[in-house]
Every structure is written in C-alpha cells, then in structure tokens.
Design an enzyme around this catalytic site. Structure first.
Site, PDB file in Angstrom:
ATOM      1  N   HIS A   1      -2.352 -12.659   1.226  1.00  0.00           N
ATOM      2  CA  HIS A   1      -2.004 -12.907   2.648  1.00  0.00           C
ATOM      3  C   HIS A   1      -2.782 -14.047   3.316  1.00  0.00           C
ATOM      4  O   HIS A   1      -3.517 -13.836   4.277  1.00  0.00           O
ATOM      5  CB  HIS A   1      -2.156 -11.619   3.460  1.00  0.00           C
ATOM      6  CG  HIS A   1      -3.377 -10.792   3.160  1.00  0.00           C
ATOM      7  ND1 HIS A   1      -4.653 -11.307   3.168  1.00  0.00           N
ATOM      8  CD2 HIS A   1      -3.510  -9.487   2.841  1.00  0.00           C
ATOM      9  CE1 HIS A   1      -5.496 -10.344   2.869  1.00  0.00           C
ATOM     10  NE2 HIS A   1      -4.828  -9.230   2.660  1.00  0.00           N
TER      11      HIS A   1
ATOM     12  N   ASP B   1       2.333  -6.955   2.283  1.00  0.00           N
ATOM     13  CA  ASP B   1       1.156  -6.182   2.706  1.00  0.00           C
ATOM     14  C   ASP B   1       1.599  -4.928   3.474  1.00  0.00           C
ATOM     15  O   ASP B   1       0.960  -4.531   4.457  1.00  0.00           O
ATOM     16  CB  ASP B   1       0.195  -7.037   3.552  1.00  0.00           C
ATOM     17  CG  ASP B   1      -1.213  -6.439   3.617  1.00  0.00           C
ATOM     18  OD1 ASP B   1      -1.466  -5.423   2.924  1.00  0.00           O
ATOM     19  OD2 ASP B   1      -2.062  -6.983   4.347  1.00  0.00           O
TER      20      ASP B   1
ATOM     21  N   HIS C   1       0.889   3.578   8.290  1.00  0.00           N
ATOM     22  CA  HIS C   1      -0.085   4.418   8.987  1.00  0.00           C
ATOM     23  C   HIS C   1       0.662   5.433   9.819  1.00  0.00           C
ATOM     24  O   HIS C   1       1.742   5.157  10.336  1.00  0.00           O
ATOM     25  CB  HIS C   1      -0.981   3.579   9.909  1.00  0.00           C
ATOM     26  CG  HIS C   1      -1.978   2.744   9.172  1.00  0.00           C
ATOM     27  ND1 HIS C   1      -3.008   3.292   8.430  1.00  0.00           N
ATOM     28  CD2 HIS C   1      -2.091   1.400   9.026  1.00  0.00           C
ATOM     29  CE1 HIS C   1      -3.708   2.314   7.873  1.00  0.00           C
ATOM     30  NE2 HIS C   1      -3.176   1.162   8.210  1.00  0.00           N
TER      31      HIS C   1
ATOM     32  N   HIS D   1       0.873  -1.175   0.000  1.00  0.00           N
ATOM     33  CA  HIS D   1       0.000   0.000   0.000  1.00  0.00           C
ATOM     34  C   HIS D   1       0.905   1.218   0.000  1.00  0.00           C
ATOM     35  O   HIS D   1       1.645   1.422   0.960  1.00  0.00           O
ATOM     36  CB  HIS D   1      -0.912  -0.018   1.234  1.00  0.00           C
ATOM     37  CG  HIS D   1      -1.819  -1.221   1.262  1.00  0.00           C
ATOM     38  ND1 HIS D   1      -3.074  -1.215   0.676  1.00  0.00           N
ATOM     39  CD2 HIS D   1      -1.638  -2.476   1.743  1.00  0.00           C
ATOM     40  CE1 HIS D   1      -3.630  -2.418   0.823  1.00  0.00           C
ATOM     41  NE2 HIS D   1      -2.778  -3.204   1.465  1.00  0.00           N
ATOM     42  N   LEU D   2       0.858   1.995  -1.071  1.00  0.00           N
ATOM     43  CA  LEU D   2       1.782   3.139  -1.174  1.00  0.00           C
ATOM     44  C   LEU D   2       1.102   4.471  -0.869  1.00  0.00           C
ATOM     45  O   LEU D   2       1.757   5.500  -0.838  1.00  0.00           O
ATOM     46  CB  LEU D   2       2.458   3.167  -2.549  1.00  0.00           C
ATOM     47  CG  LEU D   2       3.357   1.965  -2.865  1.00  0.00           C
ATOM     48  CD1 LEU D   2       4.073   2.151  -4.196  1.00  0.00           C
ATOM     49  CD2 LEU D   2       4.377   1.696  -1.763  1.00  0.00           C
TER      50      LEU D   2
ATOM     51  N   PHE E   1      -5.757  -1.157  10.945  1.00  0.00           N
ATOM     52  CA  PHE E   1      -5.066  -2.429  10.699  1.00  0.00           C
ATOM     53  C   PHE E   1      -3.814  -2.185   9.855  1.00  0.00           C
ATOM     54  O   PHE E   1      -3.831  -1.346   8.969  1.00  0.00           O
ATOM     55  CB  PHE E   1      -5.969  -3.376   9.903  1.00  0.00           C
ATOM     56  CG  PHE E   1      -7.165  -3.878  10.655  1.00  0.00           C
ATOM     57  CD1 PHE E   1      -7.052  -4.908  11.578  1.00  0.00           C
ATOM     58  CD2 PHE E   1      -8.434  -3.337  10.411  1.00  0.00           C
ATOM     59  CE1 PHE E   1      -8.161  -5.395  12.248  1.00  0.00           C
ATOM     60  CE2 PHE E   1      -9.555  -3.821  11.081  1.00  0.00           C
ATOM     61  CZ  PHE E   1      -9.417  -4.850  12.007  1.00  0.00           C
ATOM     62  N   GLY E   2      -2.763  -2.959  10.114  1.00  0.00           N
ATOM     63  CA  GLY E   2      -1.626  -2.985   9.184  1.00  0.00           C
ATOM     64  C   GLY E   2      -0.312  -2.500   9.752  1.00  0.00           C
ATOM     65  O   GLY E   2      -0.274  -1.709  10.687  1.00  0.00           O
TER      66      GLY E   2
ATOM     67  N   ASN F   1      -6.423   0.726  -2.922  1.00  0.00           N
ATOM     68  CA  ASN F   1      -7.203   1.485  -1.930  1.00  0.00           C
ATOM     69  C   ASN F   1      -6.578   2.833  -1.591  1.00  0.00           C
ATOM     70  O   ASN F   1      -6.370   3.186  -0.440  1.00  0.00           O
ATOM     71  CB  ASN F   1      -7.417   0.662  -0.648  1.00  0.00           C
ATOM     72  CG  ASN F   1      -6.123   0.355   0.072  1.00  0.00           C
ATOM     73  OD1 ASN F   1      -5.074   0.297  -0.548  1.00  0.00           O
ATOM     74  ND2 ASN F   1      -6.199   0.177   1.379  1.00  0.00           N
TER      75      ASN F   1
ATOM     76  N   HIS G   1      -8.680 -10.722  -0.974  1.00  0.00           N
ATOM     77  CA  HIS G   1      -8.478 -10.703   0.476  1.00  0.00           C
ATOM     78  C   HIS G   1      -9.680 -11.475   1.020  1.00  0.00           C
ATOM     79  O   HIS G   1     -10.802 -10.974   0.987  1.00  0.00           O
ATOM     80  CB  HIS G   1      -8.457  -9.231   0.915  1.00  0.00           C
ATOM     81  CG  HIS G   1      -8.609  -8.962   2.374  1.00  0.00           C
ATOM     82  ND1 HIS G   1      -7.753  -8.130   3.067  1.00  0.00           N
ATOM     83  CD2 HIS G   1      -9.534  -9.356   3.282  1.00  0.00           C
ATOM     84  CE1 HIS G   1      -8.144  -8.048   4.338  1.00  0.00           C
ATOM     85  NE2 HIS G   1      -9.226  -8.774   4.497  1.00  0.00           N
TER      86      HIS G   1
HETATM   87 ZN   LIG Z   1      -3.377  -5.209   1.800  1.00  0.00          ZN
HETATM   88 ZN   LIG Z   2      -5.846  -7.394   2.636  1.00  0.00          ZN
END
Ligand SMILES: [Zn+2]
Ligand SMILES: [Zn+2]
Length: 432
Positions: free
Chosen positions: A234, A307, A311, A64-65, A325-326, A96, A181
C-alpha cells in the site's frame, strides 16, 4: 466438464492478446483459444460473454481475513465470498491473525479452511518474525512448504534494520518475497491521520509522509544489499513512489502495490470524522494522490491490492482517535479502478488487467495464475466496463461493513468470477 466462454473480448497481457476470442475450458484448465466462428465441442456449457471483457482471474495480494481468532469480523469463507463478488479469484491474507500466522500449522489451517469453503483460492502470507514482534525470525521454509507465498509483518513492520536484513537474506534463500508496510513508528506514534494542513485544522494527531519514505529508503537499500525480492505494501506517498521509481531504474528487485482508497480519496474526507476514513497508511493530501496516479500510469506501481481490513461496527463506532485502522475493500476495488483510472483515461484495459492479475501473479510467483494461456489454471474474471451499479454495504458478503463507499454509484464492474473452471459468482443482471 467443459465450459466455453463465447463472444467475449479476451485480454491476456502475458500473450499480447487483446481481441475477440472464444475460450474453451476443460477440467479446470484453459485448453484452447478459438476464433469466434470456429466450432466448439457441442457438450460444452456456454457462457455468453457478448460485450464483456474476459481476463485472467484477479489476485488481491493484500487482505485481512481475520481467521483464526477474530471470526466475528470475517472468516476465510466470508472473505472469499466477498472476493468473488468483487472479481477476485485469489486472495493473499496477511499474517496478523490471532495467533499470528508465523508457522506451518496456521498456514496449513488457512488453506484448509479455504478448500472447505470452495470459493476463492487463498495464498497465505506468513510472518517475518515470530508473533510479528520484530525480534526472532519465523520459520519461513516450513511456512513455504505449507503453502505460504510471501512473508510480511504488515501492520507491525520490523523496526530493526539488522533483523530486516537477516530476514531478507533468509527469505531470499527460500525465494519468498518480503512485503513491507513502510512506517517508521517513531514518527507516527499516536497519529490517526495524514500529517498536514487538515490534521492541524481538525486537531487530530498526524502521521507524516516522512515515516513511509524513510522505511522505503531502508528497504530499497536492503533489497540492493541482499538481492531479496522486496514488495512495498500500500504505497501512499510521493516520496516513497520516487524512491521506488529510482530503485527500478537501477534494476533493484523492488515492486509495490497501491490500494483503491489511496488513488480515490484524500485527507479532506476525514473532515466529517467518519472513522471509515481512518486507515494505515492514512489517506494523504492531493499532491500524493496526483503522484500515485502518475505512478499507476507510468508503471512504477505494479499492482492494485485492497488491504481489505474488516472491523466490527462497534469498534468503528468509537471516536476517531480510538477507532481501529482499516476498511473493507474487496467488493469496491474494481468499480473504483474503472471510475478513477479507466474511465478517467489514465490507463487502458490491458494495464488494468496487468495491475489486478498479471503483475500480482508474478510478484508472488503464483504459477499458472495471472494468465489465460493454453494449459493455465482456468481462473477468469469477466468484466463489463459499462455496467451501472450501486454498492450497497447492507448486501456485502463480508461480515463487516466498514466502508466509506456505501451507496456510491459505479460504471464498470466484474460481472462473473470463474475459479478452476467453475462459475462461482455471477452478478445479478439489472442493467440500466
Ligand atoms: Zn494490511
Ligand atoms: Zn499495512
């Protein structure tokens, strides 16, 4: 421009290569493999790879960039810099962003930003549905023409089986893999960690493994029905792994990836309420981790993907229930894989290269990548299996610092990254 990578141990699973070789690169392509006593052009720059592994460039299928829209968390340039520092020559950003990458203009913008940065290659993943809201299919053909290599609604998986079926049929027409996902949200709503003994003890709402298993079953059946190429993102449960294993035995077109945090950590680490242990899918219990390791070993799992999910510190500083999350993961993936997989004797270096490079290139159909055979693009990851280092998130190239691995010591690292024949990253050498 000529570059000779000399005295290294060259591993290329696509050519059955696993021994000492010199490699000559010219104008961004691999032009020859040479014996280590063979003479090379005198005008070539020499990279001395004595004691090092020379592998095709590592490809991260899942990052996720945050650009466009959340550049305070990450930009394409900062994410690509983190990728290079972690040994990745190519990354595939999920759609996203804000707005969602559901059209050719955004896909093109992401690629242009990557070209401007001139660091790692960026192969965007387009959305399955418009705004990833699960209702109307996005323009997959136009996104593909603009450079998208797969489609996914990642964190907002398509809940409606009818729409997913049409999405697979549509994606198949464009020869795009569908990345899912797997999470049946009717079972995880409000959940913040794996449902089990520890979630009960901590009084946190759980996300059952069942939610992942159910969607994996659906996707396998739809993949069989439509003939689409389906890639499970994932994977984290014993059940989903067993479903993929059986599907592969039936020759259904299905592949899957695992993250480094899912093969190293369990839900036990949530006990400290550190929000850097909060991710989706959640860290699972020991039995799931054991199943993951077995599946990495036996080939059921095809690829390692991070993944990487940056954040801002202020958001992760919220209480466990409210934090997003993440975690970030680009700079720790290779170290974790050496620790938990290679040095633990679960896989060898050839399989490591398959998981990080050869297979990702095949899964997303990235031509000329994931291989070092003569004529291919000179994306190279150079590894030192014995390199001792400490990950310090204060020195990360990412704009975010949300990691549970700060100050962890590692043995084994990527020490140099070459993209299109250019040495774009070298780890500062402080061997101990
Ligand atoms: Zn992801
Ligand atoms: Zn995901």
């Amino acid at each position: 421009m000529k570059l000779l990578i000399a005295n290294g141990h060259l591993i290329d699973p696509t050519e059955g290569q696993n021994s000492g070789k010199n490699m000559l690169i010219e104008n961004g392509r691999v032009v020859a493999w040479l014996g280590q006593n063979e003479s090379a052009p005198e005008d070539a720059e020499v990279f001395d790879a004595t004691g090092l592994i020379v592998a095709p460039g590592f490809i991260d299928l899942h990052v996720h960039l945050r650009e466009p829209g959340e550049e305070h968390k990450e930009t394409i340039a900062s994410g690509c810099a983190a990728a290079l520092a972690g040994g990745f020559t190519s990354v595939c950003p999920m759609p996203n962003t804000m707005p969602v990458n559901d059209n050719a203009a955004i896909t093109r913008y992401m690629i242009e930003q990557a070209e401007r940065a001139g660091l790692a290659n960026v192969f965007p993943v387009g959305a399955i549905t418009k705004s990833s809201d699960g209702s109307e299919l996005a323009e997959m053909g136009e996104m593909k023409a603009a450079g998208a290599v797969a489609v996914s609604d990642d964190g907002r998986p398509v809940p409606n089986a009818g729409i997913m079926r049409r999405a697979m049929e549509y994606a198949k027409d464009f020869d795009l893999p569908v990345v899912d996902h797997c999470e049946n949200k009717s079972l995880t709503s409000g959940g913040v960690m794996h449902e089990g003994r520890i979630s009960l003890l901590l009084g946190l709402k759980g996300m059952p493994a069942l939610a992942e298993d159910l969607d994996a079953v659906r996707d396998v059946i739809l993949a069989k029905e439509t003939g689409a190429r389906v890639h499970i993102a994932h994977i984290s449960t014993k059940g989903a792994i067993e479903i993929v294993r059986r599907a592969k035995n039936e020759n259904i077109n299905i592949t899957c990836e695992v993250t480094p945090h899912h093969f190293t950590l369990t839900d036990k680490t949530v006990e400290g309420y550190d929000t850097n242990t909060k991710m989706s899918p959640p860290l699972r219990s020991e039995e799931h981790l054991e199943a993951i390791l077995e599946a990495i070993k036996d080939g059921t799992i095809d690829a390692i993907a991070t993944d990487h999910a940056p954040h801002h510190a202020d958001e992760k500083a919220l209480e466990y229930d409210r934090a997003p999350f993440g975690i970030i993961g680009l700079e720790t993936a290779v170290g974790l894989a050496f620790e938990r997989l290679v040095h633990a004797g679960i896989i060898d270096l050839v399989r490591l290269v398959e998981l990080f490079s050869t297979n990702p290139a095949k899964i997303f159909g990235l031509k000329g990548r994931g291989t070092l055979k003569v004529g291919s693009i000179a994306d190279v990851t150079i590894l030192d299996p014995d390199f001792n280092w400490t990950y310090k998130v204060s020195e990360t190239k990412s704009k975010s610092k949300n990691t549970p691995f700060d100050k962890r010591n590692f043995t084994g690292a990527s020490v140099a990254t070459i993209v299109g024949g250019r040495i774009v990253y070298r780890k500062s050498v402080e061997r101990s």
